[in-house]
Write a protein that holds these residues in place. Structure first.
Motif, PDB file in Angstrom:
ATOM      1  N   ARG A  30       0.424  -1.414   0.117  1.00 27.02           N
ATOM      2  CA  ARG A  30       0.040   0.309   0.022  1.00 27.02           C
ATOM      3  C   ARG A  30       1.143   1.247   0.461  1.00 27.02           C
ATOM      4  N   CYS A  31       0.743   2.067  -1.005  1.00 23.20           N
ATOM      5  CA  CYS A  31       1.967   3.373  -0.785  1.00 23.20           C
ATOM      6  C   CYS A  31       0.911   4.669  -1.361  1.00 23.20           C
ATOM      7  N   VAL A  32       2.256   5.844  -0.101  1.00 22.86           N
ATOM      8  CA  VAL A  32       0.833   7.137   0.464  1.00 22.86           C
ATOM      9  C   VAL A  32       2.011   7.728  -0.097  1.00 22.86           C
ATOM     10  N   SER A  33       1.681   8.493  -1.320  1.00 22.46           N
ATOM     11  CA  SER A  33       2.920   9.743  -1.456  1.00 22.46           C
ATOM     12  C   SER A  33       2.657  11.145  -0.842  1.00 22.46           C
ATOM     13  N   LEU A  34       3.506  12.066   0.045  1.00 19.56           N
ATOM     14  CA  LEU A  34       2.520  13.174   0.939  1.00 19.56           C
ATOM     15  C   LEU A  34       3.661  14.134  -0.311  1.00 19.56           C
ATOM     16  N   ASP A  35       2.324  14.978  -0.240  1.00 20.45           N
ATOM     17  CA  ASP A  35       3.677  16.568   0.182  1.00 20.45           C
ATOM     18  C   ASP A  35       4.004  17.409   0.699  1.00 20.45           C
ATOM     19  N   LEU A  36       5.616  18.139   0.883  1.00 22.33           N
ATOM     20  CA  LEU A  36       5.725  18.603   1.894  1.00 22.33           C
ATOM     21  C   LEU A  36       5.242  20.159   1.422  1.00 22.33           C
ATOM     22  N   PRO A  37       5.693  20.638   2.303  1.00 23.81           N
ATOM     23  CA  PRO A  37       5.223  22.258   2.358  1.00 23.81           C
ATOM     24  C   PRO A  37       5.762  23.028   1.356  1.00 23.81           C
ATOM     25  N   PHE A  38       4.644  23.564   0.817  1.00 23.25           N
ATOM     26  CA  PHE A  38       5.362  24.568   0.092  1.00 23.25           C
ATOM     27  C   PHE A  38       6.347  24.039  -1.255  1.00 23.25           C
ATOM     28  N   HIS A  39       4.842  23.143  -1.187  1.00 22.82           N
ATOM     29  CA  HIS A  39       5.010  21.854  -2.264  1.00 22.82           C
ATOM     30  C   HIS A  39       3.717  21.465  -2.916  1.00 22.82           C
ATOM     31  N   GLY A  40       3.399  21.478  -3.916  1.00 25.45           N
ATOM     32  CA  GLY A  40       2.356  20.581  -4.608  1.00 25.45           C
ATOM     33  C   GLY A  40       0.814  20.992  -3.640  1.00 25.45           C
ATOM     34  N   GLU A  41       0.309  20.438  -3.300  1.00 28.02           N
ATOM     35  CA  GLU A  41      -0.897  21.018  -3.010  1.00 28.02           C
ATOM     36  C   GLU A  41      -0.766  21.807  -1.512  1.00 28.02           C
ATOM     37  N   HIS A  42       0.631  21.854  -1.343  1.00 29.30           N
ATOM     38  CA  HIS A  42       0.851  22.644   0.387  1.00 29.30           C
ATOM     39  C   HIS A  42       1.519  23.535  -0.408  1.00 29.30           C
ATOM     40  N   LYS A  43       1.472  23.712  -1.553  1.00 24.15           N
ATOM     41  CA  LYS A  43       2.312  24.653  -1.622  1.00 24.15           C
ATOM     42  C   LYS A  43       2.142  25.974  -1.252  1.00 24.15           C
ATOM     43  N   PHE A  44       0.946  26.655  -0.707  1.00 19.64           N
ATOM     44  CA  PHE A  44       0.824  27.933   0.893  1.00 19.64           C
ATOM     45  C   PHE A  44       0.748  27.290   1.485  1.00 19.64           C
ATOM     46  N   THR A  45       1.792  26.052   2.366  1.00 16.61           N
ATOM     47  CA  THR A  45       1.471  25.565   3.809  1.00 16.61           C
ATOM     48  C   THR A  45       2.860  26.221   4.164  1.00 16.61           C
ATOM     49  N   GLU A  46       3.298  26.342   5.179  1.00 13.45           N
ATOM     50  CA  GLU A  46       4.520  27.086   5.434  1.00 13.45           C
ATOM     51  C   GLU A  46       4.511  26.228   6.328  1.00 13.45           C
ATOM     52  N   ALA A  47       6.258  26.596   6.515  1.00 16.42           N
ATOM     53  CA  ALA A  47       7.170  26.158   7.986  1.00 16.42           C
ATOM     54  C   ALA A  47       8.099  26.127   8.020  1.00 16.42           C
ATOM     55  N   ASN A  48       8.764  26.695   9.337  1.00 16.33           N
ATOM     56  CA  ASN A  48       9.384  27.573   9.580  1.00 16.33           C
ATOM     57  C   ASN A  48      11.269  26.663   9.981  1.00 16.33           C
ATOM     58  N   ASN A  49      10.725  25.673   9.967  1.00 16.80           N
ATOM     59  CA  ASN A  49      12.023  24.692  10.770  1.00 16.80           C
ATOM     60  C   ASN A  49      12.300  23.355  10.409  1.00 16.80           C
ATOM     61  N   PHE A  50      12.890  22.111  10.855  1.00 12.44           N
ATOM     62  CA  PHE A  50      12.781  21.020  10.738  1.00 12.44           C
ATOM     63  C   PHE A  50      11.709  20.192  11.479  1.00 12.44           C
ATOM     64  N   GLU A  51      11.412  20.854  12.680  1.00  9.99           N
ATOM     65  CA  GLU A  51      10.696  20.550  13.507  1.00  9.99           C
ATOM     66  C   GLU A  51       8.848  20.355  13.195  1.00  9.99           C
TER      67      GLU A  51
END
Length: 254
Positions: A30-51
């Motif tokens: 079973r495979c699930v692929s995710l978009d990271l912050p600032f990318h793809g569907e989450h292009k406008f989801t921000e993250a300021n650091n690794f945590e």
């Protein structure tokens, strides 16, 4: 083979669709692929650091996987975030079984190297923020780690990445610069969590790093830094072989 979910994290400039050919070759998982912050569907989801990135994917995994057993597969930046998530962050990790890293850096060991890297990443970040996507990407793919690419391969990558490129990528570079990542090599070697490493045979930088770090290295033939894109069939075969004998272990939110 045990039923297992694989959660895929793409690299900088990528999207979850980057893993499509790999997933097509893995019908037994079973495979699930995710978009990271600032990318793809989450292009406008921000993250300021690794945590914050780790917390973001923790919530995404919980929503998609629940407490089913899963392996985390991460390429380049996605691999670095996967490492931080598994070995450094305080977020809940559910029933994480192990990591499969592709071309991912374990971190820098000295302050001088971090200063040099921050200067380089900030240079690129400002270019992504202020210049046209085509201009920056044309130079980005001239970097030594992409030296094995021919002109057509570079053109194809630029075309693929241009719509996801802009201020968002500059912000992600600043938030997740290697200069800000803790060195995790010691934790990898001390961890009871299986950590496997894949690299293209032409990716001299990360082949050398894997040997120096004494990682469980598997090489992908006829491929460079982005091995899963350049040789998806062999990448899928190697990934399957690594997981074939894995016995699922229940965990309590590591």
């Amino acid at each position: 083979m045990n039923t297992m979910t694989l959660v895929f994290l793409h690299g900088l400039l990528g999207t979850k669709s980057d893993w499509r050919k790999i997933i097509e070759n893995l019908p037994h998982f079973r495979c699930v692929s995710l978009d990271l912050p600032f990318h793809g569907e989450h292009k406008f989801t921000e993250a300021n650091n690794f945590e914050q990135c780790a917390d973001f994917i923790s919530h995404q995994i919980k929503s998609a996987v629940g407490n089913q057993p899963y392996f985390l597969v991460g390429y380049s930046l996605g691999g670095r975030i996967a490492l931080y998530y598994a070995l450094q962050s305080q977020c809940e990790k559910g029933n994480l079984q192990g990591l499969i890293l592709e071309g991912a850096n374990l971190g820098l060991t000295c302050d001088e190297a971090r200063k040099v890297r921050w200067k380089n990443d900030e240079f690129w970040a400002q270019r992504f923020i202020t210049e046209s996507a085509e201009s920056v990407l044309n130079d980005w793919y001239q970097q030594p780690v992409f030296a094995h690419l021919n002109a057509q391969q570079r053109a194809d990558l630029i075309e693929k990445r241009v719509t996801n490129c802009g201020k968002n990528i500059g912000k992600m570079l600043e938030a997740t610069s290697l200069a800000k990542q803790p060195y995790l090599g010691d934790k990898v070697r001390e961890s009871t969590l299986p950590v496997y490493y894949l690299a293209g045979e032409k990716d001299q930088k990360f082949r050398q790093m894997a040997v120096q770090e004494k990682l469980n290295l598997q090489l992908i033939a006829n491929a460079g830094h982005n091995a899963h894109l350049e040789n998806p069939v062999e990448f899928s075969q190697k990934l399957t072989a690594l997981l074939r004998n894995h016995k699922i272990k229940k965990t309590d939110n590591l």
